[in-house]
Scaffold this motif. Structure first.
Motif, mmCIF file in Angstrom:
data_model
loop_
_atom_site.group_PDB
_atom_site.id
_atom_site.type_symbol
_atom_site.label_atom_id
_atom_site.label_comp_id
_atom_site.label_asym_id
_atom_site.label_seq_id
_atom_site.Cartn_x
_atom_site.Cartn_y
_atom_site.Cartn_z
ATOM 1 N N LEU A 180 -10.299 3.997 -5.394
ATOM 2 C CA LEU A 180 -10.955 2.942 -6.001
ATOM 3 C C LEU A 180 -11.631 3.260 -7.552
ATOM 4 C CD1 LEU A 180 -13.031 1.560 -2.903
ATOM 5 C CD2 LEU A 180 -11.101 0.449 -4.021
ATOM 6 N N ARG A 181 -12.011 4.680 -7.347
ATOM 7 C CA ARG A 181 -12.692 5.290 -8.500
ATOM 8 C C ARG A 181 -11.731 5.282 -9.668
ATOM 9 N NH1 ARG A 181 -14.538 9.278 -4.667
ATOM 10 N NH2 ARG A 181 -16.952 8.793 -4.203
ATOM 11 N N ALA A 182 -10.392 5.649 -9.314
ATOM 12 C CA ALA A 182 -9.310 5.778 -10.504
ATOM 13 C C ALA A 182 -8.980 4.436 -10.946
ATOM 14 C CB ALA A 182 -8.013 6.105 -9.553
ATOM 15 N N THR A 183 -9.349 3.163 -10.477
ATOM 16 C CA THR A 183 -9.088 1.985 -11.210
ATOM 17 C C THR A 183 -9.861 1.850 -12.250
ATOM 18 O OG1 THR A 183 -10.712 0.928 -9.601
ATOM 19 C CG2 THR A 183 -8.030 1.115 -8.881
ATOM 20 N N TYR A 184 -10.967 2.584 -12.466
ATOM 21 C CA TYR A 184 -11.970 2.305 -13.608
ATOM 22 C C TYR A 184 -11.415 2.891 -14.951
ATOM 23 C CZ TYR A 184 -15.575 1.192 -10.090
ATOM 24 O OH TYR A 184 -16.315 0.532 -9.156
ATOM 25 N N TYR B 138 -9.601 -2.743 -10.253
ATOM 26 C CA TYR B 138 -10.179 -2.549 -9.131
ATOM 27 C C TYR B 138 -10.342 -3.662 -8.075
ATOM 28 C CZ TYR B 138 -14.431 -2.181 -6.133
ATOM 29 O OH TYR B 138 -15.273 -2.292 -5.091
ATOM 30 N N ASP B 139 -10.308 -4.836 -8.485
ATOM 31 C CA ASP B 139 -10.372 -6.036 -7.471
ATOM 32 C C ASP B 139 -9.128 -5.943 -6.798
ATOM 33 O OD1 ASP B 139 -12.711 -6.684 -8.334
ATOM 34 O OD2 ASP B 139 -11.985 -8.293 -9.849
ATOM 35 N N LYS B 140 -7.775 -5.795 -7.341
ATOM 36 C CA LYS B 140 -6.565 -5.812 -6.798
ATOM 37 C C LYS B 140 -6.293 -4.718 -5.621
ATOM 38 C CE LYS B 140 -1.755 -5.981 -7.514
ATOM 39 N NZ LYS B 140 -0.448 -5.969 -8.570
ATOM 40 N N ARG B 141 -6.718 -3.307 -6.115
ATOM 41 C CA ARG B 141 -6.804 -2.336 -5.010
ATOM 42 C C ARG B 141 -7.711 -2.703 -3.972
ATOM 43 N NH1 ARG B 141 -3.082 0.589 -4.986
ATOM 44 N NH2 ARG B 141 -3.300 1.777 -6.888
ATOM 45 N N PHE B 142 -8.819 -3.048 -4.352
ATOM 46 C CA PHE B 142 -9.726 -3.149 -3.124
ATOM 47 C C PHE B 142 -9.280 -4.167 -2.017
ATOM 48 C CE2 PHE B 142 -14.547 -4.258 -1.506
ATOM 49 C CZ PHE B 142 -14.450 -3.076 -0.666
ATOM 50 N N GLU B 143 -8.648 -5.350 -2.544
ATOM 51 C CA GLU B 143 -7.951 -6.522 -1.975
ATOM 52 C C GLU B 143 -6.866 -5.820 -1.101
ATOM 53 O OE1 GLU B 143 -8.673 -10.128 -1.676
ATOM 54 O OE2 GLU B 143 -10.569 -8.887 -1.986
ATOM 55 N N GLN B 144 -6.194 -4.876 -1.531
ATOM 56 C CA GLN B 144 -5.085 -4.480 -0.574
ATOM 57 C C GLN B 144 -5.463 -3.594 0.562
ATOM 58 O OE1 GLN B 144 -3.174 -1.652 -3.520
ATOM 59 N NE2 GLN B 144 -2.190 -3.427 -4.428
ATOM 60 N N SER C 125 0.705 -1.162 -0.043
ATOM 61 C CA SER C 125 0.109 0.027 -0.025
ATOM 62 C C SER C 125 0.930 1.364 0.142
ATOM 63 C CB SER C 125 -1.008 0.144 1.404
ATOM 64 O OG SER C 125 -0.140 -0.541 2.374
ATOM 65 N N SER C 126 2.027 0.902 -0.667
ATOM 66 C CA SER C 126 2.799 2.228 -0.642
ATOM 67 C C SER C 126 2.444 3.421 -1.241
ATOM 68 C CB SER C 126 4.520 2.044 -0.924
ATOM 69 O OG SER C 126 4.271 1.466 -2.378
ATOM 70 N N ASP C 127 1.582 3.305 -2.235
ATOM 71 C CA ASP C 127 0.972 4.286 -3.053
ATOM 72 C C ASP C 127 -0.374 4.649 -2.549
ATOM 73 O OD1 ASP C 127 0.083 1.778 -3.827
ATOM 74 O OD2 ASP C 127 -0.511 2.363 -5.754
ATOM 75 N N LEU C 128 -0.888 3.820 -1.505
ATOM 76 C CA LEU C 128 -2.189 4.233 -0.997
ATOM 77 C C LEU C 128 -2.102 4.684 0.451
ATOM 78 C CD1 LEU C 128 -4.098 0.794 -1.496
ATOM 79 C CD2 LEU C 128 -4.736 3.007 -2.313
ATOM 80 N N SER C 129 -1.077 4.437 1.189
ATOM 81 C CA SER C 129 -1.307 4.868 2.431
ATOM 82 C C SER C 129 -0.670 6.330 2.780
ATOM 83 C CB SER C 129 -0.306 3.924 3.361
ATOM 84 O OG SER C 129 -0.226 4.552 4.773
ATOM 85 N N ALA C 130 -1.266 7.136 3.622
ATOM 86 C CA ALA C 130 -0.467 8.670 3.754
ATOM 87 C C ALA C 130 0.370 8.710 4.894
ATOM 88 C CB ALA C 130 -1.946 9.258 4.020
ATOM 89 N N SER D 273 -2.956 1.506 -13.612
ATOM 90 C CA SER D 273 -1.719 0.221 -13.540
ATOM 91 C C SER D 273 -2.416 -0.793 -12.748
ATOM 92 C CB SER D 273 -0.745 0.882 -13.246
ATOM 93 O OG SER D 273 -0.918 1.355 -11.906
ATOM 94 N N VAL D 274 -3.539 -0.653 -12.169
ATOM 95 C CA VAL D 274 -4.116 -1.673 -11.055
ATOM 96 C C VAL D 274 -5.541 -1.880 -11.246
ATOM 97 C CG1 VAL D 274 -4.127 -0.006 -9.120
ATOM 98 C CG2 VAL D 274 -4.102 -2.318 -8.565
#
Length: 448
Positions: A328-332, A340-346, A238-243, A337-338
């Motif tokens: 999550l919206r960005a995955t659409y 939706y399913d993978k992002r939500f799983e993370q 989650s390096s690109d997700l976590s603040a 590069s990722v």
């Protein structure tokens, strides 16, 4: 008569018992004792062919890597617990086991290991991938089928141990759903040992099947947090997700009790919140909810918990709720590069998830549904979660219900940070929180 010919059936393989007319078995041919062993062997071969376990013979407990590849300590411990549980179950199958986890985390390996272990003990498990199972059933309708539908269906639902791999990946046709429900319902009523693997969340499954999978009287849910083994330890996290990298300065050591701003009573109240948060950080378990106005320290305490977790080499994901939905919206986007399913799983499988500013997101039906799926998954999996919010009245009822249900199982606690917002005098303090809106006040710390 040659010695090899059975003296009972004289080589016919069946006999007719001397029964009076009107008896249910009068006139019916019965399998002779001499043929029962051969019949059992043929049935075992059919089950083995149906299982296709020959291709999975290498998947044993001995070939499983219980420490995973490049896992942090919390995920290693989680994986080891799953391995130990499955090995114990393989020794003496009783009840149901539901193995949940993302793609490549080891679910199928453990399920196949259970089957191979039983085979080594001379038992007859049936291992089958759910879409393949449905194909096998459909094939019996063909004019050239060597086995009737009723016989094949009975083999599946009455198997001494049934292992269904990849539940949820089948086409969700009414026929498929009905066949699966019949299998699950029969085995549920008969209390037959069953193992299920799925990478779906429980709320995505047929509600009739889900109600049986989650019955604590018969079923044990085992959530595996390891990422895809095939990534060889590459962090999918989650390096690109976590603040959290931006909040590394928010620690328990840097948290100020604001000696020049607060009264002694308020400082003591705040000190209790810090101590409770420290205890949670030492061994994250259950859910911790921090409630209060902006500027009283909620975000600081939540970030301090996450930073303490990472300081011990364990994974934590800190994310502001509106940002989570944006990710999550960005995955659409076709250029994402990722998936939706993978992002939500993370997000939903993070060993420790910190959700900051719940209630500030746009209350669209899509947003509310995604958040409920997230809350519901972590509730079912009992995953440690920290939530900050400004006003409990701003929380959607289904989300609030999940928080309250954690109280029922003794895994939910709430801190109401009832101190004035930081005014900038004295020692520095960063963070959110404060009094509840509307002037409502409660105990400074409650178990719901």
């Amino acid at each position: 008569m040659p010695e090899s010919v059975c003296p009972i059936c004289r080589g016919a393989g069946f006999v007719r018992r001397n029964l009076p007319p009107g008896h249910p078995q009068f006139g019916r041919a019965m399998v002779c004792e001499c043929s029962k062993t051969d019949l059992q062997k043929r049935q075992q071969r059919r089950l083995y062919q149906l299982s296709n376990l020959g291709m999975l013979a290498r998947l044993t407990f001995e070939s499983f890597v219980p420490e995973g590849y490049g896992l942090d300590p919390s995920r290693q411990e989680n994986l080891q617990r799953a391995v130990n549980f499955c090995h114990s179950y393989a020794e003496r199958p009783d009840g149901w086991v539901v193995l949940m986890g993302s793609y490549g985390c080891g679910k199928t390996h453990l399920a196949a290991a259970i089957a191979n272990h039983r085979i080594a003990q001379g038992m007859q498990p049936l291992f089958v991938v759910v879409p393949d199972l449905l194909d096998h059933l459909r094939a019996t309708y063909g004019p050239n089928s060597e086995v009737a539908y009723d016989e094949r269906f009975a083999q599946v639902r009455n198997a001494p141990l049934l292992i269904l791999d990849d539940l949820g990946t089948q086409a969700a046709t009414p026929w498929a759903q009905e066949k699966l429900f019949q299998i699950f319902n029969h085995r549920y009523n008969a209390q037959l040992p069953t193992v299920v693997t799925t990478n779906q969340s429980l709320e995505e499954l047929d509600i009739r099947i889900r109600s049986r999978l989650v019955d604590p009287e018969i079923s044990q849910l085992v959530t595996i947090l390891a990422p895809d083994f095939r990534q060889s330890g590459v962090e999918q996290g989650s390096s690109d997700l976590s603040a959290l990298p931006l909040l590394s300065h928010l620690t328990f050591e840097s948290f100020s009790l604001r000696a020049l701003e607060l009264s002694e009573v308020e400082r003591e109240r705040l000190r209790q919140h810090v101590n409770t948060s420290r205890r949670f950080a030492q061994e994250p378990s259950g859910w911790l909810v921090l409630v209060g106005d902006y500027g009283v320290g909620k975000t600081h305490l939540a970030a301090a918990i996450a930073n303490a977790q990472q300081g011990r080499g364990q994974q934590a994901l800190f994310i502001v709720v509106p940002d989570l939905l944006d990710h999550l919206r960005a995955t659409y986007n076709p250029q994402s590069s990722v998936s939706y399913d993978k992002r939500f799983e993370q997000i939903r499988r993070s060993p420790l998830l910190v959700l900051d500013d719940l209630g500030t997101q746009s209350a669209t039906p899509w947003a509310q549904e995604k958040l409920f799926q997230l809350f519901n998954f972590r509730y079912m999996a009992r995953l440690p979660t920290v939530i900050t919010l400004n006003n409990i009245d701003s929380v959607e009822p289904r989300l609030l219900e999940r928080m309250m249900e954690m109280k029922v199982v003794g895994l939910g606690s709430m801190l109401e940070v009832r101190v004035p917002p930081f005014r900038g005098r004295g020692a520095s303090d960063s963070g959110n929180g404060g009094r509840l809106r509307g002037g409502r006040r409660r105990d400074n710390e409650n178990n719901w």
